[in-house]
Write a protein that holds these residues in place. Structure first.
Motif, PDB file in Angstrom:
ATOM      1  N   ARG A  41      15.004  -5.892 -49.902  1.00 55.24           N
ATOM      2  CA  ARG A  41      14.945  -7.077 -49.040  1.00 55.24           C
ATOM      3  C   ARG A  41      13.687  -7.050 -48.181  1.00 55.24           C
ATOM      4  O   ARG A  41      13.032  -8.066 -47.971  1.00 55.24           O
ATOM      5  N   GLY A  42      13.335  -5.863 -47.681  1.00 56.32           N
ATOM      6  CA  GLY A  42      12.153  -5.741 -46.828  1.00 56.32           C
ATOM      7  C   GLY A  42      10.867  -6.000 -47.582  1.00 56.32           C
ATOM      8  O   GLY A  42       9.931  -6.608 -47.054  1.00 56.32           O
ATOM      9  N   GLY A  51       1.890  -6.996 -43.494  1.00 55.60           N
ATOM     10  CA  GLY A  51       1.671  -5.624 -43.034  1.00 55.60           C
ATOM     11  C   GLY A  51       0.883  -4.806 -44.039  1.00 55.60           C
ATOM     12  O   GLY A  51      -0.016  -4.039 -43.661  1.00 55.60           O
ATOM     13  N   LEU A  52       1.227  -4.942 -45.328  1.00 51.34           N
ATOM     14  CA  LEU A  52       0.502  -4.211 -46.369  1.00 51.34           C
ATOM     15  C   LEU A  52      -0.951  -4.666 -46.431  1.00 51.34           C
ATOM     16  O   LEU A  52      -1.870  -3.843 -46.591  1.00 51.34           O
ATOM     17  N   ILE A  57      -6.647  -3.581 -45.331  1.00 49.96           N
ATOM     18  CA  ILE A  57      -7.909  -4.018 -44.711  1.00 49.96           C
ATOM     19  C   ILE A  57      -8.351  -3.018 -43.647  1.00 49.96           C
ATOM     20  O   ILE A  57      -9.536  -2.662 -43.557  1.00 49.96           O
ATOM     21  N   THR A  58      -7.386  -2.543 -42.837  1.00 52.18           N
ATOM     22  CA  THR A  58      -7.713  -1.556 -41.804  1.00 52.18           C
ATOM     23  C   THR A  58      -8.237  -0.273 -42.428  1.00 52.18           C
ATOM     24  O   THR A  58      -9.226   0.315 -41.964  1.00 52.18           O
ATOM     25  N   TRP A  59      -7.569   0.160 -43.498  1.00 53.85           N
ATOM     26  CA  TRP A  59      -8.003   1.387 -44.209  1.00 53.85           C
ATOM     27  C   TRP A  59      -9.441   1.238 -44.685  1.00 53.85           C
ATOM     28  O   TRP A  59     -10.281   2.113 -44.458  1.00 53.85           O
ATOM     29  N   LEU A  84      -4.306   5.627 -54.516  1.00 60.04           N
ATOM     30  CA  LEU A  84      -3.181   6.536 -54.742  1.00 60.04           C
ATOM     31  C   LEU A  84      -1.990   6.199 -53.846  1.00 60.04           C
ATOM     32  O   LEU A  84      -0.839   6.224 -54.287  1.00 60.04           O
ATOM     33  N   VAL A  85      -2.267   5.877 -52.580  1.00 65.74           N
ATOM     34  CA  VAL A  85      -1.175   5.516 -51.663  1.00 65.74           C
ATOM     35  C   VAL A  85      -0.465   4.252 -52.155  1.00 65.74           C
ATOM     36  O   VAL A  85       0.780   4.181 -52.174  1.00 65.74           O
TER      37      VAL A  85
END
Length: 173
Positions: A41-42, A51-52, A57-59, A84-85
């Motif tokens: 559901r999340g 969020g992803l 983008i932050t990474w 990989l993450v």
């Protein structure tokens, strides 16, 4: 004195369902199932996707513009650690989503069976009520109606009045 296991003293669990060893492999399937549904559901929400996206983008921004000694994933090799993450996240997401779908399928199957049984009961009740209505109609047809009773009473009154009218004629002769 023999030691009695805590599970052996429980009276709220049938004896056959008690576990003799913790983490025997069965675990709490319902808890894990609820967890998989929560994850599925999340992952299907705009908040997760946003969020992803912000995370990626932050990474990339950090590993591009941060001082060289603070970077942990090189842009030169195509952000391998980020790849990989994200691959790891995807490799866990797919099975969790499938597990949640299987649980939903099981619930749907049970609901369909309950609906089928309810429909059969409704059909049987409807057929019973239809037979009762037919029986009542037949019984009502055999009962005398108000109009029939009135007509019969009028005919009887007329019959009773006739001999009274005919008697004076006989008495006059």
């Amino acid at each position: 004195m023999a030691r009695v296991d805590v599970e052996d003293r429980r009276f709220d669990t049938p004896k056959g369902m008690r576990r003799s060893a913790p983490f025997r492999g069965s675990g709490d399937n319902d808890r894990f199932g609820r967890f998989t549904e929560w994850v599925a559901r999340g992952m299907g929400t705009p908040g997760f996707l946003l969020g992803l996206t912000v995370f990626a983008i932050t990474w990339m921004a950090w590993n591009t513009f941060a001082p060289e000694n603070l970077r942990f994933d090189s842009i030169a090799i195509g952000f391998t650690a980020l790849t990989l993450v994200l691959s790891l996240q995807a490799s866990y997401a797919a099975p969790l989503i499938l597990l949640a779908q299987n649980r939903q399928d099981d619930r749907d199957r049970v609901q369909i069976e309950q609906d089928r049984q309810r429909a059969e009961r409704n059909l049987a009740d409807t057929e019973y009520l239809a037979r009762e209505v037919v029986a009542l109609r037949l019984a009502v047809k055999e009962l005398a109606s108000k109009d029939f009773i009135r007509a019969e009473l009028r005919a009887m009154i007329e019959e009773l009045d006739r001999p009274a009218e005919e008697e004076p004629e006989h008495a006059a002769r």
